[in-house]
Structure formats: C-alpha cells, structure tokens
Scaffold this motif. Structure first.
Motif, PDB file in Angstrom:
ATOM      1  N   GLY A   2       0.809  -1.209   0.000  1.00  0.00           N
ATOM      2  CA  GLY A   2       0.000   0.000   0.000  1.00  0.00           C
ATOM      3  C   GLY A   2       0.843   1.260   0.000  1.00  0.00           C
ATOM      4  O   GLY A   2       2.029   1.251  -0.320  1.00  0.00           O
ATOM      5  N   LYS A   3       0.201   2.348   0.407  1.00  0.00           N
ATOM      6  CA  LYS A   3       0.862   3.652   0.386  1.00  0.00           C
ATOM      7  C   LYS A   3       2.022   3.707   1.391  1.00  0.00           C
ATOM      8  O   LYS A   3       2.099   2.910   2.320  1.00  0.00           O
ATOM      9  N   SER A  13      -0.430  14.502  13.137  1.00  0.00           N
ATOM     10  CA  SER A  13       0.029  15.247  11.965  1.00  0.00           C
ATOM     11  C   SER A  13       1.400  14.758  11.485  1.00  0.00           C
ATOM     12  O   SER A  13       1.790  15.043  10.352  1.00  0.00           O
ATOM     13  N   ASN A  14       2.113  14.016  12.326  1.00  0.00           N
ATOM     14  CA  ASN A  14       3.451  13.552  11.958  1.00  0.00           C
ATOM     15  C   ASN A  14       3.535  12.060  11.615  1.00  0.00           C
ATOM     16  O   ASN A  14       4.444  11.658  10.899  1.00  0.00           O
ATOM     17  N   TYR A  15       2.610  11.257  12.166  1.00  0.00           N
ATOM     18  CA  TYR A  15       2.724   9.805  12.021  1.00  0.00           C
ATOM     19  C   TYR A  15       1.384   9.171  11.673  1.00  0.00           C
ATOM     20  O   TYR A  15       0.339   9.632  12.098  1.00  0.00           O
ATOM     21  N   ASP A  16       1.472   8.075  10.939  1.00  0.00           N
ATOM     22  CA  ASP A  16       0.290   7.264  10.664  1.00  0.00           C
ATOM     23  C   ASP A  16       0.022   6.303  11.818  1.00  0.00           C
ATOM     24  O   ASP A  16      -1.107   5.835  11.986  1.00  0.00           O
ATOM     25  N   ALA A  17       1.058   5.995  12.591  1.00  0.00           N
ATOM     26  CA  ALA A  17       0.938   5.086  13.730  1.00  0.00           C
ATOM     27  C   ALA A  17       2.183   5.233  14.594  1.00  0.00           C
ATOM     28  O   ALA A  17       3.180   5.824  14.171  1.00  0.00           O
ATOM     29  N   GLU A  35      -3.164   1.368   7.027  1.00  0.00           N
ATOM     30  CA  GLU A  35      -3.659   1.988   5.800  1.00  0.00           C
ATOM     31  C   GLU A  35      -5.188   1.942   5.716  1.00  0.00           C
ATOM     32  O   GLU A  35      -5.820   2.849   5.184  1.00  0.00           O
ATOM     33  N   SER A  36      -5.763   0.890   6.235  1.00  0.00           N
ATOM     34  CA  SER A  36      -7.204   0.691   6.054  1.00  0.00           C
ATOM     35  C   SER A  36      -8.076   1.424   7.070  1.00  0.00           C
ATOM     36  O   SER A  36      -9.293   1.369   6.967  1.00  0.00           O
ATOM     37  N   SER A  40      -5.673   8.164   9.519  1.00  0.00           N
ATOM     38  CA  SER A  40      -4.480   7.794   8.784  1.00  0.00           C
ATOM     39  C   SER A  40      -4.224   8.863   7.724  1.00  0.00           C
ATOM     40  O   SER A  40      -5.049   9.113   6.873  1.00  0.00           O
ATOM     41  N   LYS A  41      -3.081   9.501   7.795  1.00  0.00           N
ATOM     42  CA  LYS A  41      -2.763  10.634   6.922  1.00  0.00           C
ATOM     43  C   LYS A  41      -2.109  10.168   5.617  1.00  0.00           C
ATOM     44  O   LYS A  41      -1.250   9.323   5.628  1.00  0.00           O
TER      45      LYS A  41
END
Length: 184
Positions: free
Chosen positions: A34-35, A71-75, A174-175, A181-182
């Motif tokens: 994924g992204k 704003s900085n991390y997806d996780a 991602e999901s 999730s940014k």
C-alpha cells in the motif's frame, strides 16, 4: 552400471522428498504494497521487508505532546523493551487522545494496561487477546475504540513470521477508515 543407476535413483528420491517437504515454521505471505507510511517507534527500529515504511525514533517525552502525533505519524509502535515504561498513567491520555493507532510489540497483557489508569502492566492479569499475539494494536477516536491482535504463524518467532505480522499491521494502518491515517 546397476550400482550407478541405483545411486542415481536414491539421489533423485532424496531430492524429490526434501523438495516436497513443507517448512511448518513459516508460510509465504505477501508484502504490504500500500501507500507509504510514517511510523514513530519507541525503542529500536524493527527490521522489516518493506522499503516504503519510514520509521522515526521517538521518545516518551515526545509522546507526551500527543497533539502533534496525528500530523506527523500514521501510527506509533512501542517495542517490547519499553512496555513497562509505556504503562505509566501519564501516557493513558496519549493513547486515548492522540488520534493515531498504537502498536505494542510482544505485549502479553493486551492493550488494557496502557489505556486504563492504575492498571500495571507487570501485575495485570487482564487480557483481551491470547497471550500468543506478537503485537497488539489500539486506536481510540472520540468515544469509539478499535483494537487488533497479530499472531505468528504456528506461534513461531522467526524473521518470516515477524515480517508477516508487520505487513499485516501496515495493512491495518492503511485501512483505517475514520480519517486518522494521513496520506503522505
């Protein structure tokens, strides 16, 4: 001549038998494709097989400013060697208000000691997942929360199985459909 044919036949049988034997310790799993993701990590950065996952080392002090995490991390991933410190009551608000999923690697106590005040990781008997989960995920947005557990194939700790658990975590990140999730 007969001896040569017999030896060749034995070698072919040996190659066939060993070539057809499955390795019960691992299973061939797909990479996360994924992204690109940006993941904060408390502790040593894990070795993974994906090259489009970007880990950034962060400290517990940086976690305390949880308003910047989404704003900085997806996780955020917290490694096993830091789980005892991660259950400090002062981080409960971080895990429940940051708006990003947290993954606790090799937690044997579920996510509960991290999100409930006055529940100690060391002395907790709370478990919402089997103790054989390699990683536990937790996300709270407003009043709703989600959690995940990632086990290892046949409960065997080895590189392919650990890599699969991380690939599954990345797919979950991602999901997430609630907007936390940014896109990077």
């Amino acid at each position: 001549m007969r001896k040569i044919i017999l030896n060749a036949l034995i070698i072919l049988i040996f190659i066939f038998v060993t070539g057809c034997t499955s390795n019960a310790d691992t299973v061939d799993t797909p990479l996360y494709s994924g992204k690109s993701l940006s993941v904060g990590v408390v502790g040593e950065t894990p070795e993974i097989r994906e090259d489009h996952i970007h880990f950034t080392s962060i400290s517990f002090e940086e976690l305390e400013d949880y308003s910047k995490l989404s704003s900085n991390y997806d996780a955020v991933v917290i490694m096993k060697e830091h789980l005892q410190e991660a259950d400090d009551n002062k981080y409960v608000k971080v895990y429940t208000h940051a708006g990003v999923p947290f993954f606790f690697i090799e937690s044997t106590k579920s996510y509960m000691p991290f999100v409930l005040e006055d529940v100690s990781y060391e002395h907790s008997s709370l478990t919402n997942f089997n103790n054989d989960m390699y990683a536990i995920g937790y996300l709270q947005t407003g009043e709703s929360s989600k959690n995940w557990g990632y086990g290892l194939y046949n409960d065997i700790v080895n590189d392919p199985n650990v890599n699969d658990a991380y690939s599954c975590m990345f797919t979950t990140i991602e999901s997430i459909e609630d907007g936390t999730s940014k896109e990077k």
